[in-house]
Design a protein around this motif. Structure first.
Motif, short mmCIF file in Angstrom:
data_model
loop_
_atom_site.label_atom_id
_atom_site.label_comp_id
_atom_site.label_asym_id
_atom_site.label_seq_id
_atom_site.Cartn_x
_atom_site.Cartn_y
_atom_site.Cartn_z
N ARG A 1 14.21 15.85 45.95
CA ARG A 1 14.34 16.54 44.66
C ARG A 1 12.96 16.62 44.03
NH1 ARG A 1 16.80 12.86 42.03
NH2 ARG A 1 15.33 12.41 40.35
N ASP B 1 11.50 17.38 40.30
CA ASP B 1 11.61 17.70 38.88
C ASP B 1 10.25 17.64 38.19
OD1 ASP B 1 14.39 17.98 39.06
OD2 ASP B 1 14.70 15.83 38.77
N GLU C 1 10.09 12.74 40.15
CA GLU C 1 10.88 12.71 38.92
C GLU C 1 10.18 13.47 37.79
OE1 GLU C 1 11.67 8.32 38.86
OE2 GLU C 1 13.73 8.99 39.26
N ALA C 2 10.91 13.70 36.72
CA ALA C 2 10.46 14.55 35.62
C ALA C 2 9.12 14.07 35.05
CB ALA C 2 11.53 14.58 34.52
#
Length: 364
Positions: free
Chosen positions: A251, A253, A269-270
């Protein structure tokens, strides 16, 4: 059925990290170890959890809160000093009442959770009740290990029933080690009140379970499938991180610039930024972390708000807000929170270390 999660203890095998922090909050794949156990209990349909806490209670309580984020209602039970697993049951008597419960050690990791074991225990006790028979008073989980001398070990009878438990035996009766998850009915309370402290001054849960066996209670066992890890040491923690990352779903982000390469299963991650770098999975890069002019290798977890610059990190766990600059190649390392690692160009050339008690530094 209730849950009893053990989140106290001194964590001596992970010092100096645990000199100021709870061992159960060390992250595995960027999630505190303790959270995996809480999620397992929620998935098993358990809603009410008592949590044993010690000197690190404020940090644990801040991280877990009231448990609602996990779908749980958490009640904290304070233990003044670590006096053994059976002592945790003893001080939780009022909270547990006469309910069946799962006791889950907060620094253990099971791949497939506990839902199957909880369902099996409840069903067997229900069927016995309908028939007017006595169901099992306890159920222990076992795992085959190559070094049973390091664990509590079970000896099974011909029908698979537990006949004897031995704590860290010199000559193990089997290779079946006790996993840090136990299921009990209310009879365990009489057992923990009846035993005496061991030679190390603790009330041992193995002694309490042996008391049940010796007094005619049935103790059943099930062998755990998939991995089980007691994450109380550096090597085991890194291995646990590897095992969790094996199941990682990729993923992104965050931000990956045009000069960077992401290879394999990677989670970004974000707010994280990958600049002129290579990240080779399985790996996870935490929120707001910056990786610049660097290489991040497989089985590496870098937590939130870190900065990795002109360095190579492989098979390691890096905790929050740590800065690593011009460090060369870092492998098989567990690095705590708010750490700064860097290179100084001044003369004379030398290592400059500030190392706490019980630390380990390998120079190659």
């Amino acid at each position: 059925m209730k849950g009893l999660v053990l989140a106290g203890g001194a964590g001596t095998r992970l010092r100096p990290l645990t000199a100021t922090s709870a061992k159960q909050l060390v992250p595995i794949a960027n999630k505190p170890i303790l959270f995996y156990g809480l999620e397992d209990l929620a998935q098993a349909g358990i809603a009410d959890v008592g949590m044993i806490v010690g000197d690190t209670a404020p940090e644990v309580e801040e991280a877990v809160g009231d448990g609602s984020r996990f779908g749980l209602k958490v009640t904290y039970i304070h233990q003044s000093e670590p006096l053994g697993l059976a002592h945790c049951v003893l001080i939780a008597r009022d909270y547990l009442g006469d309910d069946d419960f799962v006791m889950y050690l907060g620094d253990n990791l099971l791949r497939h959770g506990v839902s199957r074991f909880v369902a099996s225990f409840e069903e067997e006790r229900r069927v016995a009740s309908v028939k007017g028979e006595r169901g099992p008073s306890a159920q222990i989980l076992l795992a085959r290990v190559p070094d049973p001398q390091r664990f509590g070990v079970a000896e099974l009878g011909e029908a698979g029933e537990v006949v004897r438990l031995v704590e860290k035996p010199v000559e193990p009766p089997s290779d079946l080690a006790l996993v840090g998850v136990y299921l009990f009915d209310a009879s365990i309370h009489e057992a923990v009140a009846s035993i005496r402290p061991s030679a190390r001054g603790e009330l041992e849960i193995t002694d309490a379970i042996q008391w049940l066996i010796d007094h005619g209670h049935r103790v059943k066992s099930q062998v755990v499938e998939g991995y089980w890890k007691d994450l109380g040491e550096r090597e085991a923690l890194l291995e646990g991180n590897r095992l969790v990352l094996e199941d990682l779903q990729p993923r992104n982000d965050g931000i990956v610039d045009a000069n960077s390469r992401i290879e394999g299963r990677v989670v970004i991650e974000a707010g994280a930024r990958i600049l002129n770098s290579v990240v080779r999975g399985p790996a996870i890069i935490g929120e707001r972390t910056i990786v610049e002019d660097s290489y991040i290798g497989p089985f590496t977890s870098i937590y939130h708000d870190c900065e990795i610059v002109r360095s190579e990190i492989d098979y390691s766990v890096i905790m929050a807000r740590t800065k690593i600059v011009d460090a060369g190649r870092v492998v098989e390392s567990l690095i705590g929170k708010d750490v700064t690692i860097g290179r100084h160009d001044g003369r004379p050339r030398a290592l400059r270390l500030m190392v706490g008690d019980n630390s380990r530094v390998d120079l190659v």
